[in-house]
Design an enzyme around this catalytic site. Structure first.
Site, PDB file in Angstrom:
ATOM      1  CB  ALA A  69      -0.925   0.001   1.222  1.00 24.43           C
ATOM      2  CG  ASP A  70       2.439   5.220  -1.665  1.00 23.28           C
ATOM      3  OD1 ASP A  70       3.382   5.259  -0.844  1.00 23.28           O
ATOM      4  OD2 ASP A  70       2.140   6.169  -2.405  1.00 23.28           O
ATOM      5  CB  THR A  71      -1.392   6.241   2.669  1.00 31.08           C
ATOM      6  OG1 THR A  71      -1.957   4.918   2.709  1.00 31.08           O
ATOM      7  CG2 THR A  71      -2.466   7.242   3.100  1.00 31.08           C
ATOM      8  N   GLY A 106      -3.310   3.781  -2.397  1.00 34.93           N
ATOM      9  CA  GLY A 106      -3.288   2.770  -3.435  1.00 34.93           C
ATOM     10  C   GLY A 106      -2.966   1.453  -2.755  1.00 34.93           C
TER      11      GLY A 106
END
Length: 199
Positions: A69-71, A106
């Protein structure tokens, strides 16, 4: 059941994934360097980084289901990642003060064995409180700003920075659990404990 791998060194993502599926996963930290990519919207950027993190870890293993994940936090169209030191954190928080912002994640679920990959995104709207310079200084002194997108941690003392949320709370903490559960179902993992197929 296929081994599940979390491609993150984040303690909060580890805790959130444990809430969802229990402590039945390994952690393999991605060595992918989150460089700036020109011309991408915030949504496209977090999905790009999420895919690249998963692909990096997939290259180190022979099988398993990778979760990455990427935030980021977006304020007035500007992407705000992790602060680079105290001064950067102060500038970020001053910019966020009193604003309606978005947390955008994402998330990728990749099956190494089959090569299949699902990448989706989640958006949560957040109304931030008004923050004085004194308030910001005290919050930075908690140490919570380090390594956090937008320089705050909603699951800690940063909870008092947030007046209202519309959307997935867990997305703001870095891992949208509802969307992740749906994605895991697509690759045969039932978070309630039963494998539904796709072995």
């Amino acid at each position: 059941m296929k081994q599940i791998i979390l491609a993150s060194a984040s303690q909060r993502r580890k805790e959130l994934l444990s809430m969802l599926i229990g402590p039945v996963f390994e952690i393999v930290v991605s060595s992918y360097d989150e460089r700036e990519v020109e011309g991408l919207t915030p949504v496209d950027l977090v999905m790009f980084h999420s895919r690249e993190k998963a692909a990096d870890v997939a290259g180190k293993l022979d099988e398993g289901i990778i979760i990455s994940a990427d935030t980021v936090v977006v304020c007035n169209g500007d992407i705000m990642g992790k602060p680079n030191g105290v001064n950067d954190a102060k500038m970020m928080l001053k910019k966020l003060s009193g604003k309606k912002i978005q947390a955008i994640s994402g998330i990728t679920v990749m099956d190494i064995g089959t090569g299949s990959e699902i990448t989706e995104h989640e958006i949560t709207d957040i109304q931030m409180r008004q923050m004085s310079d004194s308030f910001i200084r005290k919050y930075i002194n908690t140490g919570e700003t380090e390594g956090k997108a937008g320089a705050f941690a909603i699951q800690g003392k940063g909870s008092i920075l947030v007046g209202r949320i519309e959307g997935d709370f867990f997305n703001v903490a870095g891992l949208p659990l509802f969307r992740l559960s749906l994605m895991l179902e697509k690759v045969g993992i039932d978070v309630l404990g039963e494998v539904t197929g796709n072995e």
